[in-house]
Design an enzyme around this catalytic site. Structure first.
Site, mmCIF file in Angstrom:
data_model
loop_
_atom_site.group_PDB
_atom_site.id
_atom_site.type_symbol
_atom_site.label_atom_id
_atom_site.label_comp_id
_atom_site.label_asym_id
_atom_site.label_seq_id
_atom_site.Cartn_x
_atom_site.Cartn_y
_atom_site.Cartn_z
ATOM 1 N N PRO A 167 0.824 -1.215 0.000
ATOM 2 C CA PRO A 167 0.000 0.000 0.000
ATOM 3 C C PRO A 167 0.855 1.261 0.000
ATOM 4 O O PRO A 167 1.880 1.330 0.675
ATOM 5 C CB PRO A 167 -0.775 -0.110 1.324
ATOM 6 C CG PRO A 167 0.090 -0.951 2.206
ATOM 7 C CD PRO A 167 0.873 -1.878 1.306
ATOM 8 N N CYS A 227 -0.206 28.200 -17.049
ATOM 9 C CA CYS A 227 -0.718 28.621 -18.353
ATOM 10 C C CYS A 227 -1.421 27.465 -19.044
ATOM 11 O O CYS A 227 -0.986 27.004 -20.112
ATOM 12 C CB CYS A 227 0.429 29.129 -19.212
ATOM 13 S SG CYS A 227 1.284 30.478 -18.430
#
Ligand SMILES: Cc1ncc(COP(=O)(O)O)c(C=O)c1O
Length: 467
Positions: free
Chosen positions: A319, A393
């Site tokens: 995990p 951007c």
């Protein structure tokens, strides 16, 4: 904590998807493990990744003890490897190691950090579908406990390296073979690594007139004296909230183990069922419960072995997200706030923060959803439909697609996004030459920097030629 959930100083834990140490105080500001977010912002700046150490450690313990108990009940043992790809710093590696976990790495960089943290090579695994010779050599030199081979080519590449490196008399390299079981589980195709049409592992599906690629690789490992076959590895996906896939994958892996046994007399000792345990990203989402999943997996393995007439293997799991994801949040400062009228007449408030897709690419990459709150104050203003966006951007530079925020959200507010501990920092970039945020740990009322903020000087130091 009192009966109604309030803490001794009157604060209210926010609950999932936040870490257990996230509490809104009576003054309206949020604290993480006892530290006011306004102090965190003043001391460390924003954006910042904030890690609740006690929460992270508790999750590591919970997975370890759930799997140890469930495996003991069916008569086998287990090793829990923390998947370092979710977030790896030396401190994080030390914490999970101190909690009895091993560490799974997926590159030379991750390996170096885990080793620098003092995790012994024997407690490390090395993954990767295209490991370099350098990475393989480092794994051999540092005594990595298991190298998970991912292709037929790699079996020979590694065996040849061992021969060249250690000569005929050296110890064989410990190897697991990663297989794809055909089980598809998880939140999104890009993070569901058990498809057949994908780059990871070796398929269990038989090739017409021949063995499956998985069996072929196992036979090849057995045939090479430079390699020692430890086991079979399967990882079925990520952010899995329906546990049934693990049982199916286990059955298929165990059938392969039985087939190899029948063909060669070799019975592999270990089966790794990977990671992928799902967490809550949004309020109301229910994460996988470690006790439940551990019981189901252990029972599925025990049942399959009984049906196949085979002894139980030792298990391992990997995990990552379930250990570190909920323990982390990202703290931002709100800048521009802009109402935008939608075609259907609704108004969406675009709330820009001082980071974005460079510190959390998951929303842009695969539409991941997160939850955010203004954490520096409360407000009586009616909530508005908001989208939290970054400063990059790109119009796809979204941090939180949709969330209700107070209608008076404004520049200077601190906003936190929950459950960003996994795959935020580790998948971050310098897009638009933003400098990466620091990783700040908070423990019992104290904060400290684990990884410092990048500076423009760091960027310029990498840019070595002016013409
Ligand atoms: C082989 C392997 N193990 C473990 C993991 C960890 O997955 P998660 O963080 O979802 O638990 C991954 C994630 O991609 C993986 O590829």
């Amino acid at each position: 904590m009192t009966r109604d959930g309030a803490t001794a100083d009157g604060g209210t834990p926010l609950g999932l998807p936040w870490s257990t140490g996230v509490v809104r105080g009576t003054d309206g500001a949020v604290r993480v493990a006892g530290v006011d977010v306004r102090d965190l912002a003043a001391t460390h700046g924003t954006p910042a990744y904030v890690l609740d150490e006690a929460d992270l450690r508790a999750r590591a313990r919970a997975y370890r003890s759930a799997f140890e108990t469930a495996c003991a009940q069916v008569g086998t043992g287990v090793d829990v490897y923390y998947a370092g790809k979710a977030l790896l710093t030396r401190a994080v590696a030390r914490w999970v190691h101190a909690e009895g976990l091993r560490v799974d790495t997926a590159s030379g960089g991750e390996l170096a950090v885990a080793l620098a943290a003092g995790v012994p090579g024997a407690h490390l695994g090395l993954h990767g579908n295209n490991k370099s010779e350098d990475e393989l050599r480092t794994a051999l030199d540092t005594g990595v406990g298991r190298i998970i081979v991912d292709s037929l080519v790699e079996v020979d590449r590694l065996a040849d390296l061992v021969r060249a490196h250690r000569g005929d008399g050296g110890a064989p390299a410990p190897v697991m073979v990663r297989v794809t079981t055909g089980v598809h589980a998880g939140g999104h195709e890009f993070i569901s690594t058990a498809h057949e049409d994908q780059k990871f592992g070796l398929s269990l599906a038989a090739v017409p007139g021949g063995d499956s690629p998985a069996l072929t690789a196992l036979l090849r490992v057995v045939a090479r004296p430079e390699l020692r076959l430890l086991g079979i590895h399967s990882h079925i996906g990520s952010q899995i909230l329906d546990p049934s896939g693990f049982a199916v994958a286990a059955q298929r892996v165990l059938a392969l183990r039985a087939e190899l046994h029948a063909r060669t007399g070799v019975l592999v000792d270990e089966v790794d069922l990977g990671g992928g345990y799902g967490i809550a990203y949004l309020p109301g989402e229910v994460p996988l419960d470690p006790d439940r999943i551990a019981k189901e997996v252990a029972q599925a393995v025990a049942d399959a072995c009984r049906d196949l007439g085979q002894p139980l293997p030792r298990l391992s799991i990997e995990p990552g997200r379930a250990i570190v994801g909920p323990a982390g949040l990202t703290l931002y400062t709100v800048g521009t706030v802009k109402p935008v009228r939608l075609e259907d007449g609704r108004v969406r408030t675009y709330v820009s923060v001082d980071g974005g897709m460079s510190d959390n690419i998951r929303p842009a990459l695969y539409g991941a959803h997160y939850h955010a709150e203004v954490v520096s104050r409360t407000s009586d203003a009616a909530p508005v439909l908001a989208r939290v966006v970054g400063k990059h951007c790109e119009s796809g530079d979204v941090v939180v697609h949709e969330v209700r925020l107070p209608g008076d959200v404004r520049a200077g507010d601190l906003l936190a996004v929950a459950a960003t501990g996994a795959y935020g920092r580790s998948m971050s970039s310098n897009y638009n030459l933003l400098t990466r945020p620091p990783v700040v740990a908070v423990t019992a009322g104290e904060s400290r920097v684990l990884v410092r903020r990048e500076t423009v000087d760091d960027l310029l130091a990498l840019d070595v030629a002016a013409d």
